[in-house]
Motif scaffolding. Structure first.
Motif, PDB file in Angstrom:
ATOM      1  N   PRO A 112      82.064 -31.893  25.520  1.00 34.86           N
ATOM      2  CA  PRO A 112      81.227 -32.899  24.575  1.00 34.86           C
ATOM      3  C   PRO A 112      81.909 -32.927  23.274  1.00 34.86           C
ATOM      4  CG  PRO A 112      80.103 -30.589  24.761  1.00 34.86           C
ATOM      5  CD  PRO A 112      81.241 -30.602  25.828  1.00 34.86           C
ATOM      6  N   GLU A 113      81.587 -33.958  22.737  1.00 33.40           N
ATOM      7  CA  GLU A 113      82.020 -34.087  21.216  1.00 33.40           C
ATOM      8  C   GLU A 113      81.837 -32.978  20.382  1.00 33.40           C
ATOM      9  OE1 GLU A 113      84.284 -36.630  20.117  1.00 33.40           O
ATOM     10  OE2 GLU A 113      84.152 -37.364  22.124  1.00 33.40           O
ATOM     11  N   VAL A 114      82.783 -32.536  19.560  1.00 32.52           N
ATOM     12  CA  VAL A 114      82.719 -31.325  18.415  1.00 32.52           C
ATOM     13  C   VAL A 114      82.999 -31.945  17.143  1.00 32.52           C
ATOM     14  CG1 VAL A 114      83.475 -28.942  17.832  1.00 32.52           C
ATOM     15  CG2 VAL A 114      83.107 -29.744  20.335  1.00 32.52           C
ATOM     16  N   ILE A 115      81.902 -31.724  16.287  1.00 33.89           N
ATOM     17  CA  ILE A 115      82.236 -31.903  14.876  1.00 33.89           C
ATOM     18  C   ILE A 115      83.121 -30.734  14.060  1.00 33.89           C
ATOM     19  CG2 ILE A 115      81.283 -32.246  12.666  1.00 33.89           C
ATOM     20  CD1 ILE A 115      78.788 -33.390  14.133  1.00 33.89           C
ATOM     21  N   ARG A 132      86.256 -29.948  14.986  1.00 32.34           N
ATOM     22  CA  ARG A 132      87.063 -29.724  16.070  1.00 32.34           C
ATOM     23  C   ARG A 132      88.341 -29.203  15.550  1.00 32.34           C
ATOM     24  NH1 ARG A 132      91.215 -31.974  18.726  1.00 32.34           N
ATOM     25  NH2 ARG A 132      91.549 -31.199  20.895  1.00 32.34           N
ATOM     26  N   GLU A 178      75.399 -25.538  26.542  1.00 30.74           N
ATOM     27  CA  GLU A 178      75.568 -26.756  27.099  1.00 30.74           C
ATOM     28  C   GLU A 178      74.062 -27.062  27.647  1.00 30.74           C
ATOM     29  OE1 GLU A 178      77.520 -30.088  28.765  1.00 30.74           O
ATOM     30  OE2 GLU A 178      77.325 -28.916  27.010  1.00 30.74           O
ATOM     31  N   ARG A 231      71.964 -28.225  24.828  1.00 34.07           N
ATOM     32  CA  ARG A 231      72.408 -29.482  24.418  1.00 34.07           C
ATOM     33  C   ARG A 231      71.976 -30.519  25.251  1.00 34.07           C
ATOM     34  NH1 ARG A 231      76.240 -33.311  25.167  1.00 34.07           N
ATOM     35  NH2 ARG A 231      77.167 -32.368  27.045  1.00 34.07           N
ATOM     36  N   ASP A 234      74.387 -35.406  21.802  1.00 31.45           N
ATOM     37  CA  ASP A 234      75.676 -35.778  22.455  1.00 31.45           C
ATOM     38  C   ASP A 234      77.007 -34.966  21.894  1.00 31.45           C
ATOM     39  OD1 ASP A 234      75.007 -37.884  23.845  1.00 31.45           O
ATOM     40  OD2 ASP A 234      74.874 -39.271  22.127  1.00 31.45           O
ATOM     41  N   GLU A 235      76.622 -34.401  20.718  1.00 33.14           N
ATOM     42  CA  GLU A 235      77.714 -33.579  20.282  1.00 33.14           C
ATOM     43  C   GLU A 235      77.129 -32.085  19.751  1.00 33.14           C
ATOM     44  OE1 GLU A 235      78.646 -36.362  17.106  1.00 33.14           O
ATOM     45  OE2 GLU A 235      77.287 -35.843  15.815  1.00 33.14           O
ATOM     46  N   GLU A 272      78.111 -29.518  16.413  1.00 31.16           N
ATOM     47  CA  GLU A 272      78.846 -29.276  15.217  1.00 31.16           C
ATOM     48  C   GLU A 272      79.021 -27.793  15.018  1.00 31.16           C
ATOM     49  OE1 GLU A 272      77.940 -29.709  10.342  1.00 31.16           O
ATOM     50  OE2 GLU A 272      76.469 -30.258  12.067  1.00 31.16           O
TER      51      GLU A 272
END
Length: 359
Positions: free
Chosen positions: A185-188, A190, A252, A255, A261-262, A264
């Motif tokens: 998944p998208e990671v803030i 990153r 996960e 989430r 979707d992401e 952090e």
């Protein structure tokens, strides 16, 4: 000296207390390497005592339900591993009860043999006593029905339009990965998270076969690493694999359940180091240590969450626990399947319930 102590109004118990405090402060800051293990053990013991002293008598938490591959299920369905079409039926029936998300505290790293192919191989390799013409016709017929007997496909089809999270195991030794893992998944933050997790990088894992993983975009690692005394108190929420950030199975599942979707990653700078302080999923902020490990908030001993034997789901037995809107974990408490751990609350505790506590 005694006059000084009298002036300071320090009694003997206070003196002993201060001596103990200063001793522990010295132990914490001492550069002597051989003291690290005793200090860890003392800290772990203190943590366990505090945890068990503060656990309150609570009702069973029905937000997470465990479908148990238990001794009863093994006796009635058969030894593990079960045929994957049966596990597919289990998935379909769990969602028919209204489950929101299903996660697997297990991995399927190999394709199940196609029963039609097994018979074909036996016919081709042995003298079956059948006439050659009929034997070839039988082989051709079985070959045409091969897909019908592919339990891997049946299992994967049960994921259709459902939130299923598969599990996999990390291995920090050298070796080649087995199976496939999905895109993370998208990671803030990153880049900062990658820097902080640099020392814990791996390219080795045991994951699920492509047939299954390609049927769902979700997966997480369920590796549990005990403390020095063999007790599970903390668990990593993130891992660095091939320069990507991957979530644990519990993270996960959370989430997916929250429809986020992401992820952090909360980081901070200490001197020249970038460290992790926590992980945020939606509104949920989970404090961690510098290795992204979170203390597991155990609700109590074994049985703090509902357990339903898998065979009861398969047999459509009326359930006392409602699955509507629940997070469901599929795991095992069977002694022969070796997923029992040591925790601060009990010396023998199911690994699947550890993940339930984290969620």
């Amino acid at each position: 000296m005694s006059n000084l102590l009298q002036k300071l109004k320090l009694s003997k118990p206070r003196i002993v207390g201060l001596a103990i405090v200063f001793s522990f402060l010295w132990l914490q800051t001492s550069p002597v390497s051989w003291l690290s293990q005793p200090i860890e053990r003392i800290e772990a013991l203190a943590y366990d005592m505090r945890l068990n002293a503060t656990i309150e008598a609570r009702q069973v938490d029905t937000r997470v339900v465990i479908i148990d591959i238990d001794e009863k299920s093994l006796q009635q369905v058969g030894h593990w591993p079960w045929p994957r079409d049966i596990i597919g039926q289990l998935i379909e029936k769990i969602f028919a009860h209204g489950a929101a998300v299903v996660g697997f505290d297990m991995v399927f790293p190999e394709e199940e043999k196609n029963s039609a192919q097994v018979v074909i191989d036996q016919l081709e390799q042995t003298n079956s006593g059948l006439k050659n013409g009929f034997k070839q016709e039988l082989i051709q017929y079985l070959d045409s029905k091969r897909e019908r007997f592919d339990n891997n496909v049946r299992f994967a089809e049960s994921f259709a339009d459902k939130d299923v999270v598969l599990g996999y195991v990390l291995d920090y030794r050298e070796g080649e990965p087995i199976g496939v893992i999905p895109e993370p998944p998208e990671v803030i933050n990153r880049e900062q998270a990658l820097e902080a997790l640099g020392a814990a990088s791996t390219t080795n894992y045991t994951a699920n076969v492509a047939t299954l993983q390609n049927a769902t975009p979700f997966a997480g690692f369920f590796s549990l690493r005990p403390d020095i005394d063999g007790v599970i108190r903390r668990t990593p929420l993130l891992a660095r694999i091939n320069d990507q950030i991957y979530p644990s199975l519990s993270l996960e599942i959370l989430r997916v359940f929250k429809l986020v979707d992401e992820i952090e990653v909360i980081t901070a700078s200490i001197a020249d180091l970038t460290v992790i302080e926590g992980v945020r999923v939606g509104e949920s902020l989970i404090p961690t240590d510098m290795s992204s490990r979170a203390y597991i908030p155990f609700r109590g001993g074994w049985g703090s969450f509902p357990y339903i034997p898998a065979v009861d789901i398969l047999n459509d037995t009326p359930l006392k626990d409602n699955l509507e809107g629940a997070i469901v974990l599929i795991g095992t408490t069977a002694h022969g399947l070796f997923d029992l751990r040591s925790t601060p609350t009990e010396p023998i505790y199911p690994g699947v319930e550890v993940h339930a506590n984290i969620i």
